[in-house]
Design a protein around this motif. Structure first.
Motif, mmCIF file in Angstrom:
data_model
loop_
_atom_site.group_PDB
_atom_site.id
_atom_site.type_symbol
_atom_site.label_atom_id
_atom_site.label_comp_id
_atom_site.label_asym_id
_atom_site.label_seq_id
_atom_site.Cartn_x
_atom_site.Cartn_y
_atom_site.Cartn_z
ATOM 1 N N ARG A 33 -15.976 2.985 -11.033
ATOM 2 C CA ARG A 33 -14.664 2.471 -11.435
ATOM 3 C C ARG A 33 -13.558 2.955 -10.505
ATOM 4 N N ILE A 34 -13.641 4.197 -10.095
ATOM 5 C CA ILE A 34 -12.571 4.703 -9.222
ATOM 6 C C ILE A 34 -12.638 4.042 -7.845
ATOM 7 N N VAL A 35 -13.821 3.648 -7.390
ATOM 8 C CA VAL A 35 -13.929 2.913 -6.128
ATOM 9 C C VAL A 35 -13.119 1.621 -6.223
ATOM 10 N N LYS A 36 -13.316 0.902 -7.312
ATOM 11 C CA LYS A 36 -12.588 -0.357 -7.494
ATOM 12 C C LYS A 36 -11.076 -0.108 -7.516
ATOM 13 N N GLU A 37 -10.664 0.918 -8.224
ATOM 14 C CA GLU A 37 -9.236 1.226 -8.307
ATOM 15 C C GLU A 37 -8.660 1.567 -6.935
ATOM 16 N N ILE A 38 -9.393 2.341 -6.155
ATOM 17 C CA ILE A 38 -8.920 2.717 -4.820
ATOM 18 C C ILE A 38 -8.817 1.485 -3.929
ATOM 19 N N TYR A 39 -9.806 0.623 -3.986
ATOM 20 C CA TYR A 39 -9.749 -0.604 -3.185
ATOM 21 C C TYR A 39 -8.546 -1.459 -3.579
ATOM 22 N N LEU A 40 -8.304 -1.590 -4.869
ATOM 23 C CA LEU A 40 -7.164 -2.388 -5.327
ATOM 24 C C LEU A 40 -5.838 -1.760 -4.932
ATOM 25 N N ASP A 41 -5.725 -0.446 -5.063
ATOM 26 C CA ASP A 41 -4.469 0.230 -4.734
ATOM 27 C C ASP A 41 -4.194 0.230 -3.229
ATOM 28 N N THR A 42 -5.212 0.364 -2.419
ATOM 29 C CA THR A 42 -4.984 0.460 -0.979
ATOM 30 C C THR A 42 -4.778 -0.902 -0.322
ATOM 31 N N LYS A 43 -5.074 -1.986 -1.022
ATOM 32 C CA LYS A 43 -4.887 -3.305 -0.409
ATOM 33 C C LYS A 43 -3.420 -3.598 -0.126
ATOM 34 N N ASP A 44 -2.532 -2.902 -0.811
ATOM 35 C CA ASP A 44 -1.098 -3.091 -0.590
ATOM 36 C C ASP A 44 -0.492 -2.063 0.366
ATOM 37 N N PHE A 45 -1.310 -1.194 0.925
ATOM 38 C CA PHE A 45 -0.818 -0.233 1.908
ATOM 39 C C PHE A 45 -0.441 -0.987 3.188
ATOM 40 N N PRO A 46 0.425 -0.415 4.002
ATOM 41 C CA PRO A 46 0.803 -1.076 5.259
ATOM 42 C C PRO A 46 -0.405 -1.284 6.172
ATOM 43 N N GLY A 93 -6.432 4.413 9.070
ATOM 44 C CA GLY A 93 -6.000 5.745 8.663
ATOM 45 C C GLY A 93 -6.351 5.987 7.204
ATOM 46 N N LEU A 94 -5.331 6.058 6.393
ATOM 47 C CA LEU A 94 -5.536 6.387 4.984
ATOM 48 C C LEU A 94 -6.405 5.371 4.247
ATOM 49 N N ILE A 95 -6.219 4.097 4.511
ATOM 50 C CA ILE A 95 -7.017 3.085 3.791
ATOM 51 C C ILE A 95 -8.500 3.326 4.024
ATOM 52 N N SER A 96 -8.874 3.451 5.276
ATOM 53 C CA SER A 96 -10.274 3.663 5.626
ATOM 54 C C SER A 96 -10.813 4.963 5.034
ATOM 55 N N GLN A 97 -10.057 6.044 5.180
ATOM 56 C CA GLN A 97 -10.510 7.342 4.675
ATOM 57 C C GLN A 97 -10.627 7.362 3.151
ATOM 58 N N MET A 98 -9.645 6.765 2.487
ATOM 59 C CA MET A 98 -9.686 6.762 1.024
ATOM 60 C C MET A 98 -10.865 5.944 0.512
ATOM 61 N N ARG A 99 -11.078 4.806 1.112
ATOM 62 C CA ARG A 99 -12.193 3.958 0.682
ATOM 63 C C ARG A 99 -13.537 4.613 0.971
ATOM 64 N N LYS A 100 -13.672 5.219 2.136
ATOM 65 C CA LYS A 100 -14.932 5.892 2.479
ATOM 66 C C LYS A 100 -15.226 7.045 1.535
ATOM 67 N N SER A 101 -14.225 7.854 1.265
ATOM 68 C CA SER A 101 -14.475 9.001 0.381
ATOM 69 C C SER A 101 -14.750 8.532 -1.047
ATOM 70 N N ALA A 102 -14.068 7.474 -1.486
ATOM 71 C CA ALA A 102 -14.323 6.948 -2.833
ATOM 72 C C ALA A 102 -15.744 6.402 -2.945
ATOM 73 N N VAL A 103 -16.158 5.608 -1.971
ATOM 74 C CA VAL A 103 -17.504 5.022 -1.972
ATOM 75 C C VAL A 103 -18.573 6.104 -1.879
ATOM 76 N N SER A 104 -18.256 7.177 -1.190
ATOM 77 C CA SER A 104 -19.205 8.269 -1.011
ATOM 78 C C SER A 104 -19.594 8.940 -2.333
ATOM 79 N N ILE A 105 -18.696 8.930 -3.290
ATOM 80 C CA ILE A 105 -18.977 9.640 -4.552
ATOM 81 C C ILE A 105 -20.153 9.002 -5.292
ATOM 82 N N ASN A 139 -0.924 10.344 -10.387
ATOM 83 C CA ASN A 139 -1.356 11.158 -11.531
ATOM 84 C C ASN A 139 -2.495 10.490 -12.290
ATOM 85 N N GLU A 140 -2.407 9.180 -12.484
ATOM 86 C CA GLU A 140 -3.479 8.450 -13.181
ATOM 87 C C GLU A 140 -4.799 8.566 -12.426
ATOM 88 N N LEU A 141 -4.747 8.324 -11.131
ATOM 89 C CA LEU A 141 -5.965 8.403 -10.320
ATOM 90 C C LEU A 141 -6.495 9.826 -10.255
#
Length: 117
Positions: free
Chosen positions: A15-28, A34-46, A95-97
């Motif tokens: 579930r957190i993978v999905k949330e991270i993907y949805l939240d990062t789609k609006d990043f610049p 940078g952050l998008i790639s790293q956040m998605r990789k670390s989330a998927v890794s879990i 805080n939610e995440l």
């Protein structure tokens, strides 16, 4: 061998993978590598490491992969804080995440402690 699909921690991590993907789609766009790639990789890794470890033949291997998943969860937590620092995520969403992520961290840690090696 464990059935990872039945593990609540794996389900929560998915579930957190999905949330991270949805939240990062609006990043610049300049954060794509940078952050998008790293956040998605670390989330998927879990959940990936939980699954991989559950498919190994020994509890020692399972414990190793759970530790890798835990490390990825802490990495993701740091990236969430950095995203908030850079005003890419607001404090409420961070805080939610983080609350969800801390629950996953506790679950992984608890599972690690149950494995006798």
């Amino acid at each position: 061998m464990h059935n990872f699909k039945e593990l609540k921690v794996w389900q929560n991590a998915r579930r957190i993978v999905k949330e991270i993907y949805l939240d990062t789609k609006d990043f610049p766009a300049d954060e794509k590598y940078g952050l998008i790639s790293q956040m998605r990789k670390s989330a998927v890794s879990i959940p990936s490491n939980i699954a991989e470890g559950s498919g190994r033949n020994t509890d020692k291997d399972f414990k190793y992969f759970l530790n890798v998943a835990l490390g990825s969860a802490y990495e993701l937590q740091t990236l969430l804080i950095l995203s908030q620092d850079m005003e890419l995520l607001n404090q409420e969403r961070t805080n939610e995440l983080n609350t969800s992520l801390e629950e996953i961290q506790k679950m992984i840690y608890g599972l690690i402690k149950t494995i006798k090696v």
